[in-house]
Design a protein around this motif. Structure first.
Motif, PDB file in Angstrom:
ATOM      1  N   PRO A  18      21.313 -15.845 -15.034  1.00 46.00           N
ATOM      2  CA  PRO A  18      21.688 -15.869 -13.572  1.00 46.00           C
ATOM      3  C   PRO A  18      22.382 -17.049 -12.948  1.00 46.00           C
ATOM      4  O   PRO A  18      22.077 -18.105 -13.512  1.00 46.00           O
ATOM      5  N   PHE A  19      23.018 -16.867 -11.805  1.00 47.04           N
ATOM      6  CA  PHE A  19      23.622 -17.893 -11.161  1.00 47.04           C
ATOM      7  C   PHE A  19      22.751 -18.086 -10.047  1.00 47.04           C
ATOM      8  O   PHE A  19      22.290 -17.435  -9.344  1.00 47.04           O
ATOM      9  N   ARG A  20      22.503 -19.396  -9.792  1.00 47.59           N
ATOM     10  CA  ARG A  20      21.499 -19.832  -8.713  1.00 47.59           C
ATOM     11  C   ARG A  20      22.109 -21.536  -8.258  1.00 47.59           C
ATOM     12  O   ARG A  20      22.229 -22.336  -9.300  1.00 47.59           O
ATOM     13  N   LEU A  21      22.350 -21.437  -6.901  1.00 47.87           N
ATOM     14  CA  LEU A  21      22.862 -22.809  -6.366  1.00 47.87           C
ATOM     15  C   LEU A  21      21.962 -24.015  -6.519  1.00 47.87           C
ATOM     16  O   LEU A  21      20.766 -23.811  -6.289  1.00 47.87           O
ATOM     17  N   HIS A  22      22.248 -25.059  -7.449  1.00 48.47           N
ATOM     18  CA  HIS A  22      21.422 -26.103  -7.653  1.00 48.47           C
ATOM     19  C   HIS A  22      20.467 -25.913  -8.912  1.00 48.47           C
ATOM     20  O   HIS A  22      19.498 -26.642  -8.927  1.00 48.47           O
TER      21      HIS A  22
END
Length: 132
Positions: A18-22
């Motif tokens: 999954p993508f997650r900022l930082h």
């Protein structure tokens, strides 16, 4: 197997994360810097990524400083396992990992790590390689 081969294999192994900022975890999510960091660490590279950063603003010298501080060196010709810094939009930098036949990157719009075949669709700012 070279360090570059191990970095490319690690990137391919993270496709679908999954993508997650930082983000810095394959389970909870990564952004483009987190993806590069995980791949480098899984290949045995000890360099660190910046904790507080923004990829907007277009300051190539700032990005280069971060990459050098992470123990990477600029190269002129890329190969699998290299880190590719691109200009994904106006004043927007993005990091990808070169793999055989394309790149792996954390895609914010798709909300996951994806493999992208072929050359970068974005202008390349620089190519960076982890030490031996």
């Amino acid at each position: 197997m070279t360090k570059g081969d191990r970095i490319a294999a690690a990137a391919l192994g993270l496709v679908g994360a999954p993508f997650r900022l930082h983000g810095r975890s394959a389970e909870t999510g990564v952004d483009c810097v987190g993806l590069a960091l995980l791949c480098a660490r899984r290949a045995g590279h000890a360099g660190a990524a910046p904790e507080h950063y923004g990829l907007r603003g277009g300051d190539a010298a700032l990005f280069a400083g971060w990459l050098r501080a992470a123990g990477l060196r600029p190269v002129r010709k890329g190969k699998a396992g290299d880190f590719v810094l691109v200009r994904a939009g106006p004043a927007q930098a993005h990091m990808m990992v070169a793999v055989p036949g394309g790149h792996v990157h954390a895609h914010a719009g798709l909300r996951r790590v994806v493999e992208m075949p072929g050359a970068s669709p974005w202008p390349v700012i620089g190519l960076w390689r982890a030490g031996r």
